[in-house]
Every structure is written in C-alpha cells, then in structure tokens.
Motif scaffolding. Sequence first.
Motif, PDB file in Angstrom:
ATOM      1  N   ILE A  84       0.682  -1.392   0.025  1.00 53.66           N
ATOM      2  CA  ILE A  84       0.047   0.077  -0.174  1.00 53.66           C
ATOM      3  C   ILE A  84       0.390   1.529   0.012  1.00 53.66           C
ATOM      4  O   ILE A  84       0.768   1.975  -0.573  1.00 53.66           O
ATOM      5  N   GLN A  85       1.717   1.252   1.076  1.00 51.84           N
ATOM      6  CA  GLN A  85       2.951   2.645   0.299  1.00 51.84           C
ATOM      7  C   GLN A  85       3.830   2.701  -0.125  1.00 51.84           C
ATOM      8  O   GLN A  85       3.932   4.167  -1.248  1.00 51.84           O
ATOM      9  N   ALA A  86       3.927   1.718  -0.824  1.00 49.02           N
ATOM     10  CA  ALA A  86       4.709   1.350  -2.175  1.00 49.02           C
ATOM     11  C   ALA A  86       4.538   2.027  -3.508  1.00 49.02           C
ATOM     12  O   ALA A  86       4.838   2.527  -4.356  1.00 49.02           O
ATOM     13  N   GLU A  87       2.518   1.388  -3.466  1.00 50.81           N
ATOM     14  CA  GLU A  87       1.734   2.250  -4.191  1.00 50.81           C
ATOM     15  C   GLU A  87       1.609   3.478  -4.402  1.00 50.81           C
ATOM     16  O   GLU A  87       2.062   4.488  -5.199  1.00 50.81           O
ATOM     17  N   PHE A  88       1.704   4.190  -3.332  1.00 52.90           N
ATOM     18  CA  PHE A  88       1.960   5.650  -2.846  1.00 52.90           C
ATOM     19  C   PHE A  88       2.536   6.165  -3.437  1.00 52.90           C
ATOM     20  O   PHE A  88       2.775   7.421  -3.814  1.00 52.90           O
ATOM     21  N   GLU A  89       3.165   5.616  -3.187  1.00 50.27           N
ATOM     22  CA  GLU A  89       4.980   6.388  -3.535  1.00 50.27           C
ATOM     23  C   GLU A  89       5.581   6.305  -4.404  1.00 50.27           C
ATOM     24  O   GLU A  89       5.947   7.363  -5.648  1.00 50.27           O
ATOM     25  N   ALA A  90       4.679   5.140  -5.449  1.00 45.60           N
ATOM     26  CA  ALA A  90       4.640   5.372  -6.502  1.00 45.60           C
ATOM     27  C   ALA A  90       4.219   6.228  -7.295  1.00 45.60           C
ATOM     28  O   ALA A  90       4.118   6.886  -8.232  1.00 45.60           O
ATOM     29  N   LYS A  91       2.643   6.664  -7.200  1.00 38.28           N
ATOM     30  CA  LYS A  91       1.909   7.884  -7.854  1.00 38.28           C
ATOM     31  C   LYS A  91       2.336   9.058  -7.171  1.00 38.28           C
ATOM     32  O   LYS A  91       2.296   9.720  -8.424  1.00 38.28           O
ATOM     33  N   ASN A  92       3.125   9.277  -6.241  1.00 37.29           N
ATOM     34  CA  ASN A  92       3.553  10.653  -5.359  1.00 37.29           C
ATOM     35  C   ASN A  92       4.785  11.350  -6.578  1.00 37.29           C
ATOM     36  O   ASN A  92       4.704  12.279  -7.222  1.00 37.29           O
ATOM     37  N   GLU A  93       6.226  10.367  -6.815  1.00 40.31           N
ATOM     38  CA  GLU A  93       6.699   9.941  -7.516  1.00 40.31           C
ATOM     39  C   GLU A  93       6.651  11.043  -8.934  1.00 40.31           C
ATOM     40  O   GLU A  93       7.369  11.348  -9.544  1.00 40.31           O
ATOM     41  N   ALA A  94       5.563   9.849  -9.471  1.00 38.10           N
ATOM     42  CA  ALA A  94       4.524  10.313 -10.904  1.00 38.10           C
ATOM     43  C   ALA A  94       4.235  11.824 -10.622  1.00 38.10           C
ATOM     44  O   ALA A  94       4.368  12.455 -11.794  1.00 38.10           O
ATOM     45  N   LEU A  95       3.113  12.280  -9.968  1.00 38.71           N
ATOM     46  CA  LEU A  95       3.441  13.800  -9.467  1.00 38.71           C
ATOM     47  C   LEU A  95       4.091  14.440  -9.689  1.00 38.71           C
ATOM     48  O   LEU A  95       4.135  15.588 -10.464  1.00 38.71           O
ATOM     49  N   ALA A  96       5.057  14.121  -9.254  1.00 40.73           N
ATOM     50  CA  ALA A  96       6.449  15.206  -9.127  1.00 40.73           C
ATOM     51  C   ALA A  96       6.811  15.165 -10.165  1.00 40.73           C
ATOM     52  O   ALA A  96       7.677  16.321 -10.789  1.00 40.73           O
ATOM     53  N   SER A  97       6.966  14.640 -11.393  1.00 40.00           N
ATOM     54  CA  SER A  97       7.742  14.464 -12.314  1.00 40.00           C
ATOM     55  C   SER A  97       6.917  15.622 -13.511  1.00 40.00           C
ATOM     56  O   SER A  97       7.403  15.908 -14.365  1.00 40.00           O
ATOM     57  N   LYS A  98       5.591  15.322 -13.157  1.00 43.71           N
ATOM     58  CA  LYS A  98       5.553  16.948 -13.661  1.00 43.71           C
ATOM     59  C   LYS A  98       4.644  15.980 -15.518  1.00 43.71           C
ATOM     60  O   LYS A  98       4.492  17.020 -16.354  1.00 43.71           O
ATOM     61  N   LYS A  99       4.863  15.134 -16.412  1.00 44.29           N
ATOM     62  CA  LYS A  99       4.389  14.468 -16.872  1.00 44.29           C
ATOM     63  C   LYS A  99       2.948  13.816 -16.980  1.00 44.29           C
ATOM     64  O   LYS A  99       3.177  13.155 -17.887  1.00 44.29           O
ATOM     65  N   VAL A 100       2.534  13.545 -16.167  1.00 39.93           N
ATOM     66  CA  VAL A 100       1.305  13.095 -16.496  1.00 39.93           C
ATOM     67  C   VAL A 100      -0.189  14.691 -16.074  1.00 39.93           C
ATOM     68  O   VAL A 100       0.510  15.501 -15.846  1.00 39.93           O
ATOM     69  N   ASP A 101      -1.426  14.245 -16.601  1.00 37.51           N
ATOM     70  CA  ASP A 101      -2.748  14.779 -15.608  1.00 37.51           C
ATOM     71  C   ASP A 101      -2.580  15.067 -13.952  1.00 37.51           C
ATOM     72  O   ASP A 101      -2.506  13.897 -13.174  1.00 37.51           O
ATOM     73  N   GLN A 102      -1.584  16.289 -13.792  1.00 33.65           N
ATOM     74  CA  GLN A 102      -1.982  16.735 -12.528  1.00 33.65           C
ATOM     75  C   GLN A 102      -2.904  16.567 -11.751  1.00 33.65           C
ATOM     76  O   GLN A 102      -2.844  16.750 -10.756  1.00 33.65           O
ATOM     77  N   GLU A 103      -4.038  17.188 -12.177  1.00 38.24           N
ATOM     78  CA  GLU A 103      -4.962  17.024 -11.519  1.00 38.24           C
ATOM     79  C   GLU A 103      -5.651  15.907 -10.986  1.00 38.24           C
ATOM     80  O   GLU A 103      -6.384  15.449  -9.946  1.00 38.24           O
ATOM     81  N   ARG A 141      -5.200   6.181   2.778  1.00 38.77           N
ATOM     82  CA  ARG A 141      -5.191   4.509   2.652  1.00 38.77           C
ATOM     83  C   ARG A 141      -3.750   4.320   3.499  1.00 38.77           C
ATOM     84  O   ARG A 141      -4.081   3.261   4.022  1.00 38.77           O
ATOM     85  N   VAL A 142      -2.828   4.979   2.906  1.00 38.42           N
ATOM     86  CA  VAL A 142      -1.515   4.326   4.186  1.00 38.42           C
ATOM     87  C   VAL A 142      -1.464   4.531   5.208  1.00 38.42           C
ATOM     88  O   VAL A 142      -1.755   4.063   6.103  1.00 38.42           O
ATOM     89  N   GLU A 143      -2.339   6.275   5.866  1.00 37.25           N
ATOM     90  CA  GLU A 143      -2.568   6.146   7.224  1.00 37.25           C
ATOM     91  C   GLU A 143      -3.521   5.099   8.191  1.00 37.25           C
ATOM     92  O   GLU A 143      -3.509   4.755   8.949  1.00 37.25           O
TER      93      GLU A 143
END
Length: 419
Positions: free
Chosen positions: A322-341, A353-355
């Motif tokens: 669960i934490q790994a999935e959150f970290e992967a999505k968070n990294e993708a968000l930081a890359s600014k190469k995807v739909d941010q919103e 979900r992690v919390e």
Amino acid sequence: MSGQTVPADFSGHMLDLDEDEDLEVFSKNTSLADGDPMPNSPSSMVNQYRLEEDEEQQDANTKDLFITVDNPESHVTAIETFIMYRVVTKTTRSEFDSSEYEVRRRYQDFLWLRSRLEENYPTLIVHPLPEKFVMKGMVERFNDDFIETRKRALHRFLNKISEHPILSYSQHFKVFLTAQDLASHRKQGPGFLSRMGETVRAVANSVRGLRNRPEEFSLMQEYVDDFSNKISSVDKVTQRIIKEQREYLDELKQYSPTYTQWAGLEEELEEPLKGVASCVERCSKETEEQIHHLSEVLVPALHEYVLCAETLKAVMRRRDNIQAEFEAKNEALASKKVDQEALQEEVDGLADRVEQANNVLKGDWSRWQNSMRTDLKSAFISTAEKNMEYYEKCLAVWESFLLSQRVEASEQRDGEDAS
C-alpha cells in the motif's frame, strides 16, 4: 449418484479426495526473585497461575457471540468426499435477526470466509486456518483423530474472529454464520482476472521496494522474523521430542514383560522382578498420558502460532505494498509528466489509505500480541502442570517399590535373628 451422508469414520473405505478438500496436518517468568518464599508445593504454584488466568478472563462475561463447531459428517458423492461441520451460533447482537443459528460448512467455506476478511481488511491480522494437505493415496490417515483435530482448529478460528472488535462485525462473517446456502454469496467475490491484477500489482510494488518505511514498522518486521524463527524451531523440536518419547514408550512396553518372564526363572528374585515389571507398566501408562497431553495441548498451540507468523508476514507485505503504491504515484506526480489534477486526487486517496492501513495495523498488533502471549502462556503452564504430575506419579511408583523391598529385607533380618 446423489450425495450421501455417512458418519465421519473412514476405516475400511477407499475414497477419492478432491484436491480442494485438502486435509490439515495437524492446537510467565516462573523464576523466583531473591527472598521470595517458595510455594508450599508444585500444586500451589500451578494454582497461583490458574488464579491469574481466571482474573485475565473475567471480561469474557461481556461476550455477545458464542460459536461452536461440532458434529462432523462425511459426504460421499460420485466425484468427491468431504467433511461438513455443524456451526452453531448464539448471540445477543441486535444486527442479527435471530438469537440462534445452525448451519453446515465445509473446509472450502472457511477458506472463502478468511479470504474475504483479508480482502476487506488487508492490514488486520486474521487468525490462520489449518493448512491444506492433499491426502490422495493416504486415506488411512483420514480418521476420527484427524477429523477431531481439524474440528478443534476450525472452532478456534471462528471464535478468534468472534472476539475481534472489527472482524466480528464483518458482513461476510455474519453471512457465514447465518446463511443456509453460501453458494450465491461465494459467487459474488472478485473474479480471477481481478485477483490476478492485484497479485501483479503487489509483485511490482514489492520489486520496486519502499523509499521510506516508518521505523516502527521496520521494528515490527524484525520482530515478526525473529518470532517466526523461534516459534518454528520450538515447534520442530517439540515434535521431535514427542517422536522420541513414543519410541521410548514402545521400548517400555517391551521392557515390563521381559521382567515378568525373568521372574519365572528366578525363584529368589521373583517378587522384586515382578515389582519392577509392575512399576515399568504403570510408568508406561503415565508416559502415554504425558505424550497425549503434549500432542493435544502444546503442539497445536505452537503450530498455530507458526501459521500466525506466516499471517503476520503477509500482513506486513500488504502494508508495504500500500505504501509502495502511494510512493510510486507520488513520484509520478512530482515528475509533472502526467495529468496533475487527476493524479493529485489519486495520490490524496492513497495517502489516506496508507494512514488508515498503518493505524489499523498498529491497533491490531497490540491486540494480537496480548492474545498470543495469553495463549502460549496457558499452553506452557498446562504443560508444566502435566510434567509435574507425570514425574510425581512415576516417583511415587518407584518409592512404593523401594519401600516394599526395605520392609521385606527387614522382615527377613528379623526372621534370621529369631532363628
């Protein structure tokens, strides 16, 4: 061929077992500080622990869900043979439509329940079921003792869930206890492709690894690994000791008749030889009872927590995923190469979900540790009590023999003096 119900005794029957109907293989610091008074006797020490156990179990009076697993029956059809157990539930909970239910369940039904609980509560510690064990070609072991062992394990599984503050209120648990036919409910679960998707994602996350696992969960993981190693070692050694004790018992059973036969050849030694034979025979019976106690009390408790250790490892993996999935999505968000919103909304949901997963696991961890320590302490105390009883009885047997020989020797000397 229609289904046929027969008593759960398979001696003399050759059965083909379906692979899904697999069978299981199978249930305080006592040192005294300086200056502490010694208990008056071993029994007083045991009574002291029994009193503490009674105090720990006082809150059982608040229990509102009582479950019994009993009355196993074998069902024989043209293609399979399986066991069904009666599950009787008595409750005072308002969410149940009745105060008492009686249903029949097979092992596959218990597997369905456990999988649903794990699916809905991935970071709660769901008590383990007995292992699956394919018995094809080994039907002679499919006997009353085996069925009784499995019945007790299933009974314990359901009662562990009934005592859980969250799992006991699961809708799936309620359905399991109340529905006469589970077939329609079992079909409502996630499909095979959905389960495969979860598996692939879990593997991908585990390969990716965690960037920053909280220290408390790293410590928890270390504890789980150490606990697993220790409980597995104790379980294996205990089973090896029981095996050796059974071999010792077999030797004892041959030992007594040998003394009896010898007594017939030695007139002057006849009485002491018969006395030794009697002592060995009585000690054999006590040894047999001790082995039975270890097999029925200590081994099941140890092996149950060997399985619990595997459950804990699985829960820790799910938390990490669960934490790994959150970290992967968070990294993708930081890359600014995807739909941010759109991704921000998904990341926020994963953060929640992690919390939630962390908080649930931390709460259940303490509850599980308390339960584990209570269960194992009870098994250890019961084993200590049985050991004391065993040695005291064997000691009394041999002391009685020695006393009889001293009396006999004294009488012989008196007779010689009189002559």
